[in-house]
Motif scaffolding. Structure first.
Motif, PDB file in Angstrom:
ATOM      1  N   ASP A 114     -15.364  -3.192  -7.584  1.00 22.00           N
ATOM      2  CA  ASP A 114     -14.955  -4.157  -7.992  1.00 22.00           C
ATOM      3  C   ASP A 114     -15.316  -5.412  -8.479  1.00 22.00           C
ATOM      4  O   ASP A 114     -17.161  -5.163  -9.091  1.00 22.00           O
ATOM      5  CB  ASP A 114     -14.341  -5.687  -6.681  1.00 22.00           C
ATOM      6  N   LEU A 116     -15.066  -5.516   4.976  1.00 17.55           N
ATOM      7  CA  LEU A 116     -14.003  -4.784   4.254  1.00 17.55           C
ATOM      8  C   LEU A 116     -14.846  -3.496   4.921  1.00 17.55           C
ATOM      9  O   LEU A 116     -14.031  -2.441   5.805  1.00 17.55           O
ATOM     10  CB  LEU A 116     -13.688  -5.116   3.037  1.00 17.55           C
ATOM     11  N   GLY A 122      -9.699  -0.408  -6.118  1.00 18.83           N
ATOM     12  CA  GLY A 122     -10.045   0.778  -4.611  1.00 18.83           C
ATOM     13  C   GLY A 122      -9.564   2.048  -5.303  1.00 18.83           C
ATOM     14  O   GLY A 122      -9.048   2.564  -4.301  1.00 18.83           O
ATOM     15  N   HIS A 123      -8.058   1.930  -6.555  1.00 19.07           N
ATOM     16  CA  HIS A 123      -7.764   2.972  -6.567  1.00 19.07           C
ATOM     17  C   HIS A 123      -8.375   3.628  -7.962  1.00 19.07           C
ATOM     18  O   HIS A 123      -7.884   4.126  -8.326  1.00 19.07           O
ATOM     19  CB  HIS A 123      -6.187   2.395  -7.307  1.00 19.07           C
ATOM     20  N   LEU A 163     -12.740  -0.813   7.423  1.00 20.15           N
ATOM     21  CA  LEU A 163     -11.930   0.314   6.980  1.00 20.15           C
ATOM     22  C   LEU A 163     -12.818   1.222   8.392  1.00 20.15           C
ATOM     23  O   LEU A 163     -11.866   2.076   8.428  1.00 20.15           O
ATOM     24  CB  LEU A 163     -12.097   0.755   5.924  1.00 20.15           C
ATOM     25  N   THR A 214      -5.599   2.286   4.707  1.00 21.20           N
ATOM     26  CA  THR A 214      -6.009   1.164   3.581  1.00 21.20           C
ATOM     27  C   THR A 214      -4.602   0.075   3.566  1.00 21.20           C
ATOM     28  O   THR A 214      -5.057  -0.524   2.994  1.00 21.20           O
ATOM     29  CB  THR A 214      -6.462   1.792   2.368  1.00 21.20           C
ATOM     30  N   THR A 237       0.894  -1.085   0.020  1.00 24.33           N
ATOM     31  CA  THR A 237      -0.345   0.178   0.040  1.00 24.33           C
ATOM     32  C   THR A 237       0.948   1.000  -0.149  1.00 24.33           C
ATOM     33  O   THR A 237       0.635   2.672  -0.188  1.00 24.33           O
ATOM     34  CB  THR A 237      -1.055  -0.120   0.884  1.00 24.33           C
ATOM     35  N   ASN A 291      -5.227  -5.740  -7.668  1.00 26.71           N
ATOM     36  CA  ASN A 291      -5.653  -4.463  -7.752  1.00 26.71           C
ATOM     37  C   ASN A 291      -5.176  -4.119  -9.247  1.00 26.71           C
ATOM     38  O   ASN A 291      -4.854  -4.408 -10.370  1.00 26.71           O
ATOM     39  CB  ASN A 291      -5.144  -3.556  -6.678  1.00 26.71           C
ATOM     40  N   LYS A 318     -10.000  -5.924  -8.844  1.00 23.92           N
ATOM     41  CA  LYS A 318     -10.089  -4.664  -7.646  1.00 23.92           C
ATOM     42  C   LYS A 318     -10.260  -3.336  -7.911  1.00 23.92           C
ATOM     43  O   LYS A 318      -8.853  -3.042  -8.447  1.00 23.92           O
ATOM     44  CB  LYS A 318      -9.266  -4.971  -6.492  1.00 23.92           C
ATOM     45  N   ALA A 361     -17.028   1.675  -3.243  1.00 18.24           N
ATOM     46  CA  ALA A 361     -15.826   0.876  -3.222  1.00 18.24           C
ATOM     47  C   ALA A 361     -16.383  -0.016  -4.115  1.00 18.24           C
ATOM     48  O   ALA A 361     -16.916  -1.562  -3.818  1.00 18.24           O
ATOM     49  CB  ALA A 361     -14.979  -0.001  -1.799  1.00 18.24           C
ATOM     50  N   THR A 387      -5.454  -3.454   2.583  1.00 18.32           N
ATOM     51  CA  THR A 387      -6.897  -4.568   2.868  1.00 18.32           C
ATOM     52  C   THR A 387      -6.986  -5.208   1.289  1.00 18.32           C
ATOM     53  O   THR A 387      -7.787  -5.875   1.391  1.00 18.32           O
ATOM     54  CB  THR A 387      -7.927  -2.876   2.110  1.00 18.32           C
ATOM     55  N   GLY A 388      -6.339  -5.213   0.108  1.00 23.09           N
ATOM     56  CA  GLY A 388      -5.895  -6.579  -0.012  1.00 23.09           C
ATOM     57  C   GLY A 388      -6.146  -7.250   0.573  1.00 23.09           C
ATOM     58  O   GLY A 388      -6.586  -8.369   0.110  1.00 23.09           O
ATOM     59  N   LYS A 415     -16.687  -8.050   1.174  1.00 29.14           N
ATOM     60  CA  LYS A 415     -17.222  -6.362   0.797  1.00 29.14           C
ATOM     61  C   LYS A 415     -17.930  -4.933   2.162  1.00 29.14           C
ATOM     62  O   LYS A 415     -17.189  -4.436   2.600  1.00 29.14           O
ATOM     63  CB  LYS A 415     -17.386  -6.069  -0.316  1.00 29.14           C
ATOM     64  N   PRO A 436     -20.164   0.427   0.027  1.00 25.76           N
ATOM     65  CA  PRO A 436     -20.018   1.481   1.030  1.00 25.76           C
ATOM     66  C   PRO A 436     -17.854   2.189   0.807  1.00 25.76           C
ATOM     67  O   PRO A 436     -17.539   0.627   1.351  1.00 25.76           O
ATOM     68  CB  PRO A 436     -20.614   1.648   2.024  1.00 25.76           C
ATOM     69  N   VAL A 495     -15.099   3.801   1.535  1.00 26.20           N
ATOM     70  CA  VAL A 495     -15.303   5.399   3.409  1.00 26.20           C
ATOM     71  C   VAL A 495     -13.735   5.928   3.128  1.00 26.20           C
ATOM     72  O   VAL A 495     -13.198   5.670   2.653  1.00 26.20           O
ATOM     73  CB  VAL A 495     -14.153   3.373   4.393  1.00 26.20           C
TER      74      VAL A 495
HETATM   75  N1  LIG Z   1     -11.927   3.259   0.721  1.00 24.57           N
HETATM   76  C1  LIG Z   1     -12.190   2.094   0.762  1.00 24.57           C
HETATM   77  N2  LIG Z   1     -13.761   2.131   0.907  1.00 24.57           N
HETATM   78  C2  LIG Z   1     -13.967   0.618   1.660  1.00 24.57           C
HETATM   79  N3  LIG Z   1     -13.649  -0.105   0.466  1.00 24.57           N
HETATM   80  C3  LIG Z   1     -12.727  -0.204   0.074  1.00 24.57           C
HETATM   81  C4  LIG Z   1     -11.405   1.311  -0.327  1.00 24.57           C
HETATM   82  N4  LIG Z   1     -10.410   1.431  -0.883  1.00 24.57           N
HETATM   83  C5  LIG Z   1     -10.983   0.535  -1.379  1.00 24.57           C
HETATM   84  N5  LIG Z   1     -11.642  -0.755  -1.059  1.00 24.57           N
HETATM   85  C6  LIG Z   1     -12.226  -2.341  -1.537  1.00 24.57           C
HETATM   86  O1  LIG Z   1     -10.599  -3.136  -0.128  1.00 24.57           O
HETATM   87  C7  LIG Z   1     -10.265  -3.733  -1.825  1.00 24.57           C
HETATM   88  C8  LIG Z   1      -8.690  -3.685  -1.958  1.00 24.57           C
HETATM   89  O2  LIG Z   1      -9.255  -2.449  -3.071  1.00 24.57           O
HETATM   90  P1  LIG Z   1      -7.704  -2.025  -3.583  1.00 24.57           P
HETATM   91  O3  LIG Z   1      -7.852  -1.963  -5.006  1.00 24.57           O
HETATM   92  O4  LIG Z   1      -7.037  -1.287  -2.661  1.00 24.57           O
HETATM   93  O5  LIG Z   1      -6.649  -3.208  -3.261  1.00 24.57           O
HETATM   94  P2  LIG Z   1      -4.973  -2.778  -3.227  1.00 24.57           P
HETATM   95  O6  LIG Z   1      -4.214  -2.779  -3.549  1.00 24.57           O
HETATM   96  O7  LIG Z   1      -4.799  -4.258  -3.381  1.00 24.57           O
HETATM   97  O8  LIG Z   1      -4.873  -3.131  -1.072  1.00 24.57           O
HETATM   98  P3  LIG Z   1      -3.829  -2.410  -0.263  1.00 24.57           P
HETATM   99  O9  LIG Z   1      -4.242  -1.173   0.021  1.00 24.57           O
HETATM  100  O10 LIG Z   1      -3.210  -3.719   0.337  1.00 24.57           O
HETATM  101  O11 LIG Z   1      -2.910  -3.394  -1.285  1.00 24.57           O
HETATM  102  C9  LIG Z   1     -11.516  -3.788  -2.698  1.00 24.57           C
HETATM  103  O12 LIG Z   1     -12.556  -4.409  -2.627  1.00 24.57           O
HETATM  104  C10 LIG Z   1     -12.215  -2.128  -2.487  1.00 24.57           C
HETATM  105  O13 LIG Z   1     -13.188  -2.605  -3.149  1.00 24.57           O
END
Ligand SMILES: Nc1ncnc2c1ncn2[C@@H]1O[C@H](COP(=O)(O)OP(=O)(O)OP(=O)(O)O)[C@@H](O)[C@H]1O
Ligand SMILES: Cc1ncc(CO)c(N)n1
Length: 490
Positions: free
Chosen positions: A187, A241, A178-179, A245, A209, A112, A139, A176, A185, A212-213, A238, A202, A204
């Motif tokens: 996927d 999570l 997330g970015h 979060l 974070t 992260t 991701n 995913k 959120a 989270t992955g 989800k 939802p 957050v």
């Molecule tokens: N701010 C947020 N609120 C809710 N869910 C989130 C948020 N950010 C990411 N997610 C969810 O968390 C999971 C991980 O997503 P992300 O794309 O951040 O993966 P990642 O980059 O592998 O995570 P890491 O931060 O551990 O490297 C996904 O299901 C994503 O939808």
């Protein structure tokens, strides 16, 4: 499979507990699984970044994997950081030999914090692991790297890439988002046949974070073992999570991007962080301190204590009180009907009887029999009894108990305080004494005990609802004590 899925995490470490196997074990536990862990690499990292990586030799890794699978039947496996080609191929060989039922691969390449977590030849070796898994959870950046393409910058691009990776390896891909910018959120799950499903939870608003992955993939593996499809597992993981979060804000771990709080959902349901009944008692009582002070300052209560109250106001009050008590007795009977144990049932039934028989003894000394229970209810009386009847009609014992409590508790308190200050010859002394009666005190204590014990073991949300209803009843008490001097003045 038994009731508790046996889930193995094959991953790297995070000594600060937010990512890697430390996060996985908590996430597996939070999803109702029994967690196990095989370490692929030891990572000196914290919430601000990665400092060093120690890679144990692959012979020892194979030894760990076999020690688990030779002994324990696995219901699901989550694979995280594989670091380099040697580790990835060792895990691939073990997967090929053991074929665990549900395998999730989180193709960890960067943390992260943005630091790399991969060494030599990992990208190409991952291509040999992926076909032996059921679900891959890249991701945005990882998906681009796995395909040898630039990272997607839009949803259509991400879905296109997920679909291509799924088709290439004959697996499901959960890309995913997330970015990627979006209000939720989101996927995308792509199947090997080109089918795509979007899952939303939802979003957050947080910077915390870290991991989270890792947490998502470990939760997914566990829920997959407990349900019959990935489509069922994904929304559960989800939702959890997002809640974890949100609860991460309560943690104070590290100076960088902090971890999620994987067990917060369980704590909220009434676990280790729940208050004890004594704390609930103090909190609720202090929470109505303002209302209690205003009750003691009403013209009615001060007039009672000093013996200066207009007897017509007192008679008016008693007439309303009888009307009230009749409805209160109904409410207590309903509470008795909802009680979970015979002891509590008989207690509330006794309270109901006392409301009509015990308490009215005093009233009958002041009011002629033909006028008992015949007064037209004043607005404050109706509002109070309607509130109590509505709460008990909902059929929820805990809130019913919280709603009836102020009547017992505040009356006992008013009687007790007046008793301390009543002057000799006070014409209302018998009424005041009736509320200091040891029987009333015992009943009040038992009601407090029942309500606070239930509140202590309830979820946070239910406890909050109970306290809100308790306060609403106390507000009606205040209005009820104000009414006699307002009404008889009119
Ligand atoms: N701010 C947020 N609120 C809710 N869910 C989130 C948020 N950010 C990411 N997610 C969810 O968390 C999971 C991980 O997503 P992300 O794309 O951040 O993966 P990642 O980059 O592998 O995570 P890491 O931060 O551990 O490297 C996904 O299901 C994503 O939808
Ligand atoms: C061990 C490990 N795995 C995965 C990640 C990704 O967050 C991390 N930071 N550390």
């Amino acid at each position: 499979m038994g009731a508790v899925p046996r889930v193995l995490s094959v991953a790297g470490t995070d000594p600060t507990g937010g990512a890697g196997i430390q996060a996985d074990l908590k996430s597996i536990a939070a999803a109702g699984g029994y967690g196990m862990a095989v370490v692929t690499a030891l990572v000196a990292q914290n919430t601000t970044g990665v400092r060093a990586i120690h890679r144990p030799d692959t012979g020892f890794l194979a030894g760990q994997l076999n020690a688990v699978s030779d002994d324990v039947t696995l219901d699901a496996v989550k694979i995280g950081m594989l670091f380099d080609a040697g580790i990835a191929r060792t895990v691939r060989d073990w997967l090929a030999a053991t074929r665990p039922p549900h395998v999730v691969l989180d193709p960890v390449l960067v943390a992260t914090s943005g630091d790399r977590l991969s060494g030599d030849g990992l990208e190409s070796a991952l291509a040999e692991v992926i076909p032996l898994t059921d679900l891959v959870t890249p991701n945005v950046a990882e998906l681009g790297i796995l395909l040898g393409e630039p990272a997607a910058v839009s949803w259509p691009e991400l879905i296109g890439q997920a679909t291509r990776l799924a088709a290439r390896h004959g697996v499901r891909v959960l890309a995913k988002g997330g970015h990627l910018a979006s209000d939720d959120a989101r996927d995308a799950l792509a199947g090997p046949g080109g089918e795509v499903r979007i899952f939303s939870a939802p979003r957050v608003d947080t910077v915390h974070t870290h991991g989270t992955g890792c947490s998502l993939s470990a939760s997914l593996a566990t829920h997959r073992a407990r349900t019959d499809s990935w489509e069922a597992a994904i929304p559960r993981a989800k939702q959890w999570l997002s809640a974890s979060l949100a609860a991460g804000a309560d943690l104070d771990v590290g100076t960088g991007r902090g971890p999620v709080s994987p067990l917060a959902v369980l704590w909220d349901r009434g676990g280790v962080h729940a208050p004890d009944p004594a704390t609930v008692r103090t909190t609720w009582w202090n929470g109505i301190a303002d209302l209690r002070a205003r009750i003691h300052d009403t013209a009615f209560v001060t007039g009672l204590g000093q013996g200066t109250l207009d007897p017509r106001a007192f008679a008016w009050f008693l007439a309303q009180d009888l009307v009230y008590l009749r409805e209160f007795a109904r409410v207590l009977s309903r509470t008795a009907a909802l009680a979970p144990t015979p002891e509590e049932q008989v207690f509330w039934a006794g309270c109901s009887r006392d409301a009509l028989v015990g308490e009215t003894e005093v009233h009958t000394r002041w009011i002629e029999p033909r006028h008992r229970f015949t007064a037209a209810p004043a607005p404050a009386t109706t509002r109070y009894t309607d509130h109590l009847l509505a709460v008990t009609t909902r059929g929820d014992y805990a809130t019913a108990v919280a709603a009836v409590l102020p009547c017992l508790w505040i009356y006992h308190d008013v009687g007790h305080r007046l008793g301390l200050s009543t002057v000799a010859g006070n014409p209302f002394a018998d009424w005041i004494r009736s509320y200091q009666d040891p029987g009333v005190e015992r009943m009040t204590e038992q009601a407090i005990d029942i309500a606070t014990t239930h509140a202590a073991s309830a979820s946070d949300a239910r406890r909050t609802a109970m306290q809100a209803v308790f306060r609403t009843s106390a507000e009606h008490e205040l209005a009820f004590f104000r009414a006699p001097t307002q009404a008889s003045a009119a």
